[in-house]
Scaffold this motif. Sequence first.
Motif, PDB file in Angstrom:
ATOM      1  N   ASN A   1     -66.629  32.083  44.744  1.00 61.75           N
ATOM      2  CA  ASN A   1     -67.036  30.902  45.495  1.00 61.75           C
ATOM      3  C   ASN A   1     -66.103  29.800  45.005  1.00 61.75           C
ATOM      4  O   ASN A   1     -66.220  29.338  43.886  1.00 61.75           O
ATOM      5  CB  ASN A   1     -68.496  30.562  45.192  1.00 61.75           C
ATOM      6  CG  ASN A   1     -68.969  29.406  46.029  1.00 61.75           C
ATOM      7  OD1 ASN A   1     -68.376  28.340  46.001  1.00 61.75           O
ATOM      8  ND2 ASN A   1     -70.004  29.623  46.792  1.00 61.75           N
ATOM      9  N   MET A   2     -65.158  29.410  45.865  1.00 64.52           N
ATOM     10  CA  MET A   2     -64.055  28.546  45.425  1.00 64.52           C
ATOM     11  C   MET A   2     -64.249  27.111  45.911  1.00 64.52           C
ATOM     12  O   MET A   2     -64.440  26.873  47.104  1.00 64.52           O
ATOM     13  CB  MET A   2     -62.740  29.106  45.974  1.00 64.52           C
ATOM     14  CG  MET A   2     -61.515  28.474  45.386  1.00 64.52           C
ATOM     15  SD  MET A   2     -61.310  28.908  43.645  1.00 64.52           S
ATOM     16  CE  MET A   2     -60.765  30.601  43.769  1.00 64.52           C
ATOM     17  N   SER A   3     -64.229  26.185  44.960  1.00 61.64           N
ATOM     18  CA  SER A   3     -64.222  24.762  45.308  1.00 61.64           C
ATOM     19  C   SER A   3     -62.800  24.258  45.136  1.00 61.64           C
ATOM     20  O   SER A   3     -62.189  24.466  44.085  1.00 61.64           O
ATOM     21  CB  SER A   3     -65.158  23.980  44.381  1.00 61.64           C
ATOM     22  OG  SER A   3     -66.477  24.384  44.595  1.00 61.64           O
ATOM     23  N   GLU A   4     -62.274  23.624  46.160  1.00 59.90           N
ATOM     24  CA  GLU A   4     -60.912  23.082  46.106  1.00 59.90           C
ATOM     25  C   GLU A   4     -61.026  21.560  46.193  1.00 59.90           C
ATOM     26  O   GLU A   4     -61.488  21.030  47.204  1.00 59.90           O
ATOM     27  CB  GLU A   4     -60.067  23.637  47.242  1.00 59.90           C
ATOM     28  CG  GLU A   4     -59.916  25.148  47.157  1.00 59.90           C
ATOM     29  CD  GLU A   4     -59.130  25.726  48.308  1.00 59.90           C
ATOM     30  OE1 GLU A   4     -58.265  26.578  48.070  1.00 59.90           O
ATOM     31  OE2 GLU A   4     -59.370  25.332  49.453  1.00 59.90           O
ATOM     32  N   ILE A   5     -60.607  20.912  45.108  1.00 63.59           N
ATOM     33  CA  ILE A   5     -60.856  19.474  44.976  1.00 63.59           C
ATOM     34  C   ILE A   5     -59.535  18.748  44.736  1.00 63.59           C
ATOM     35  O   ILE A   5     -58.734  19.196  43.903  1.00 63.59           O
ATOM     36  CB  ILE A   5     -61.805  19.227  43.778  1.00 63.59           C
ATOM     37  CG1 ILE A   5     -63.083  20.045  43.957  1.00 63.59           C
ATOM     38  CG2 ILE A   5     -62.125  17.743  43.626  1.00 63.59           C
ATOM     39  CD1 ILE A   5     -63.799  20.374  42.678  1.00 63.59           C
ATOM     40  N   PRO A   6     -59.294  17.625  45.428  1.00 63.10           N
ATOM     41  CA  PRO A   6     -58.070  16.857  45.136  1.00 63.10           C
ATOM     42  C   PRO A   6     -58.188  16.164  43.786  1.00 63.10           C
ATOM     43  O   PRO A   6     -59.264  15.684  43.427  1.00 63.10           O
ATOM     44  CB  PRO A   6     -58.007  15.832  46.279  1.00 63.10           C
ATOM     45  CG  PRO A   6     -59.395  15.711  46.766  1.00 63.10           C
ATOM     46  CD  PRO A   6     -60.084  17.016  46.506  1.00 63.10           C
ATOM     47  N   LEU A   7     -57.096  16.120  43.039  1.00 66.43           N
ATOM     48  CA  LEU A   7     -57.142  15.550  41.691  1.00 66.43           C
ATOM     49  C   LEU A   7     -55.782  14.958  41.325  1.00 66.43           C
ATOM     50  O   LEU A   7     -54.746  15.506  41.691  1.00 66.43           O
ATOM     51  CB  LEU A   7     -57.507  16.659  40.691  1.00 66.43           C
ATOM     52  CG  LEU A   7     -57.656  16.262  39.232  1.00 66.43           C
ATOM     53  CD1 LEU A   7     -58.966  15.507  39.027  1.00 66.43           C
ATOM     54  CD2 LEU A   7     -57.645  17.485  38.332  1.00 66.43           C
ATOM     55  N   THR A   8     -55.828  13.813  40.619  1.00 67.70           N
ATOM     56  CA  THR A   8     -54.597  13.281  40.028  1.00 67.70           C
ATOM     57  C   THR A   8     -54.577  13.747  38.581  1.00 67.70           C
ATOM     58  O   THR A   8     -55.456  13.395  37.796  1.00 67.70           O
ATOM     59  CB  THR A   8     -54.574  11.749  40.095  1.00 67.70           C
ATOM     60  OG1 THR A   8     -54.696  11.366  41.456  1.00 67.70           O
ATOM     61  CG2 THR A   8     -53.263  11.202  39.541  1.00 67.70           C
ATOM     62  N   TRP A   9     -53.600  14.566  38.248  1.00 64.48           N
ATOM     63  CA  TRP A   9     -53.558  15.191  36.920  1.00 64.48           C
ATOM     64  C   TRP A   9     -53.043  14.185  35.887  1.00 64.48           C
ATOM     65  O   TRP A   9     -52.649  13.063  36.225  1.00 64.48           O
ATOM     66  CB  TRP A   9     -52.699  16.452  36.993  1.00 64.48           C
ATOM     67  CG  TRP A   9     -52.756  17.327  35.754  1.00 64.48           C
ATOM     68  CD1 TRP A   9     -51.694  17.785  35.049  1.00 64.48           C
ATOM     69  CD2 TRP A   9     -53.917  17.825  35.110  1.00 64.48           C
ATOM     70  NE1 TRP A   9     -52.132  18.548  34.010  1.00 64.48           N
ATOM     71  CE2 TRP A   9     -53.495  18.583  34.006  1.00 64.48           C
ATOM     72  CE3 TRP A   9     -55.293  17.705  35.329  1.00 64.48           C
ATOM     73  CZ2 TRP A   9     -54.369  19.222  33.129  1.00 64.48           C
ATOM     74  CZ3 TRP A   9     -56.172  18.338  34.450  1.00 64.48           C
ATOM     75  CH2 TRP A   9     -55.701  19.080  33.379  1.00 64.48           C
ATOM     76  N   ILE A  10     -53.053  14.575  34.634  1.00 65.59           N
ATOM     77  CA  ILE A  10     -52.681  13.700  33.513  1.00 65.59           C
ATOM     78  C   ILE A  10     -51.282  13.124  33.689  1.00 65.59           C
ATOM     79  O   ILE A  10     -51.016  11.985  33.325  1.00 65.59           O
ATOM     80  CB  ILE A  10     -52.777  14.503  32.192  1.00 65.59           C
ATOM     81  CG1 ILE A  10     -54.228  14.914  31.959  1.00 65.59           C
ATOM     82  CG2 ILE A  10     -52.269  13.692  31.025  1.00 65.59           C
ATOM     83  CD1 ILE A  10     -54.395  16.057  31.007  1.00 65.59           C
ATOM     84  N   ASP A  11     -50.391  13.915  34.273  1.00 68.32           N
ATOM     85  CA  ASP A  11     -49.018  13.433  34.459  1.00 68.32           C
ATOM     86  C   ASP A  11     -48.879  12.528  35.676  1.00 68.32           C
ATOM     87  O   ASP A  11     -47.771  12.124  36.038  1.00 68.32           O
ATOM     88  CB  ASP A  11     -48.047  14.623  34.576  1.00 68.32           C
ATOM     89  CG  ASP A  11     -48.426  15.547  35.727  1.00 68.32           C
ATOM     90  OD1 ASP A  11     -49.370  15.208  36.479  1.00 68.32           O
ATOM     91  OD2 ASP A  11     -47.782  16.603  35.873  1.00 68.32           O
ATOM     92  N   GLY A  12     -49.983  12.221  36.330  1.00 67.17           N
ATOM     93  CA  GLY A  12     -49.959  11.295  37.463  1.00 67.17           C
ATOM     94  C   GLY A  12     -49.685  11.964  38.794  1.00 67.17           C
ATOM     95  O   GLY A  12     -49.688  11.296  39.828  1.00 67.17           O
TER      96      GLY A  12
END
Lengths: 154, 631
Positions: free
Chosen positions: B218-229
């Motif tokens: 069951n896959m959740s795909e979420i937008p994210l700004t990672w540590i490197d920006g």
Amino acid sequence: MLQQRGRRTVVDFILLLSLYLLLPTTAMAVQSHGGIEGVVSHELGHILFFGGILFILIQGGIDRWKAPGWHSFQKFLYLTLLWNILTFIEHILDISPITDNIIRINGAASGFRLDSAVGAFYYLSRLDHLVLVPALYFLMRALQIWTKKTGDKA
Amino acid sequence: MILPWWPIIVVDVVGSLLILAMAFRCIIMARKWSHDSPDDSFKHYINMLTMTIGAFAISRGIGHVVKQALLISDQAALWNQLSPYSSAVNTATFIMIAAFSIYFNRQTKIKLQIEKSAIDLETTRAAANIAEENENRLRTIFDNMEDAIYLINADHRICFFNRKLQTLLPHCVIDAPCYEVMMERRSPCPNCHNNEVIENGQAFNHEVYIPGMNRIFNMSEIPLTWIDGKRVKLNVGRDITEQKQLEDQLRHSQKMEAIGTLAGGVAHDINNALTPIIGYSELILLTLNPDSPLTPKIQHIRQSARRASELISRILAFSRRQVILQEERDINTLIRDTAAMFRSLIEENITFELLLADQPLRVLVDASQIEQVLANLVVNARDAMAQGGTILLETELAENPEIICQSCGSKAAGPHVLILVSDSGSGMRSEISSRIFEPYFTTKGLNKGTGLGLAMAHGIIHQHGGHINVSSEPGMGTTFTIYLPVAGTKEGESIEASDTTPADPTLIIGGSETILVVEDDDQVRRITVDSLQALGYQVLVADTGKKALEIAAQPDCRFDLLLTDVIMPDTNGRQLALEIQQIRPLIRVLYMSGYTDNVIAHHGVLDQGIHFLNKPFSRASLAQKIREALG
């Protein structure tokens, strides 16, 4: 063996160059660079000296002049600039007809006939140590402050 | 106006002496000041400047003093020779001062640039340290989660993954394309959400099968700004493979339960309908002359009724509602005894081989049911080898096999007897083999198979507490593996063998005892009574449990055997037997039924000490069971 020979060649060259420089009146090359060239070279030296000091004053940074010691150093620089201007003009006047106003007795200067403003300037410019001595004083003062400050820190 | 010259001489001489003194003093102080800080560019500059100015002051001071001395001593000519040297040194010092000043400025700029770069570097390093700390913190959190977590960048490449994913996908590496390592593709998936998530900031949740891990998530795909920006897609996958398997098993169980319930209901009614057809057919055949034109017609009626009965029997078998009578048997002996029958099922171009274990393999089975299963598998193997081949039937003992049933998903442990039926036929694709045990699923042509054979085998084996798996590859043949628990491995599971010899139609033994027949179905009751009377028995009849109890309660009434239906409207056969045995403790009981619904059997396995007659029954089997029950 080759290294020793190379070193001897360098020493020989330095000795010959020294002899050449130490006997300028008898050297043919010096004779061809004599006369006005020495004055021009010296004046160029003054221009470079002036430019270098001016460079330091402009590029040194305004904030730095307020710090202890820097104020004295700045005065040294200003006086050095003034001294350069004085002596630069003096060297020009030295080869001008104004020198005819120097009164000589048995070849030795004994007085100066003041008959123009240029003459007055020339006479004053001969007293350039009145500027150079304070300039060195302020350099010495700046160094005293900086040295003392370093000693305090230590 | 004449100005005196002596002030010039005095200032010149005194000034020269003063600058000489101050120059030396400055040189000493500058050296002292800069000595402890050789890397300080400003100190270095001041030191150099002071040295040069000192050189200038010395040259000029000495020069001017000497000059005045020579002029006063009337040595002007000598001064004229010396003055170029003094002047040249002065010129040289001017040039040096200019050079140092420019050099200092340039050096200062470089130094400032270096310092700025160092600060920038330190800032960058600090930022990198913070980023690393944050990443470590997140990694610790992610690594301790049970979900598979990974990040995908805009180029579909994996830029982070947690420990769970590493466990599930050991060959996963940073920067690998997700479609390669997970989906085993060479290009992004057609329904990939990467762009929508990363560019549009949309979130998705869906179920996905990942071939690289052979698991369902069951896959959740979420937008994210990672540590490197950078914008990435955060995938949080919850492994629901086992949940899905359980759902499938539950669905399968519910389906089987529904089929079983339906089959049970149908079986009860149809078997009741078939019982008088078969019974009266046999009675009519007894009275008819064999040469009568009616004889073959009646035989056809009886044969059709038996075929219908067999069909019901198969439906009950795959839905695990068939009554089985287990006994401890050596599976090798059972197979050897029936090998001839198996050979009769196959064509001449097929070789049948037995490879049986050396030691006896004792299992608790209904022999006829196991024979039925093996016959079905052999027929299935035969049909897969139209061009001929080999069928191999093997047995072996597995002390502690790892059994995972393909159909029910359950695991079994402990010693098991393995029966392997292999063929060298065409094999099957996985999508076919995964459905092979489903009822009415067949790859055979029309009228070539009922689609019940393997479903029945599956039901029977599971009814015996075993499992059956299939392994097959296209062109590589097929192997069915039956796992049966070794007899005696469960407490109280050893049952002595009993005589289950099929009724011999030519050996029908009657009697003179009295039998109480309890049957709610009129037709069945009538044929049963008629058959018993034809066998010489005295018959008492009841159509309900209540009437049967009334008969049993009469003091002058005597009977030797209770022959009762199992499923009746007002009671069940077991309950009735118990109540009658309270009145008449020594009475013998024979149950008859087309479907028992666990009244006298548990999950189809007949309870110990029970005599049972399966409907529809022949006259011969009725006679035999009556004699067995009466002892």
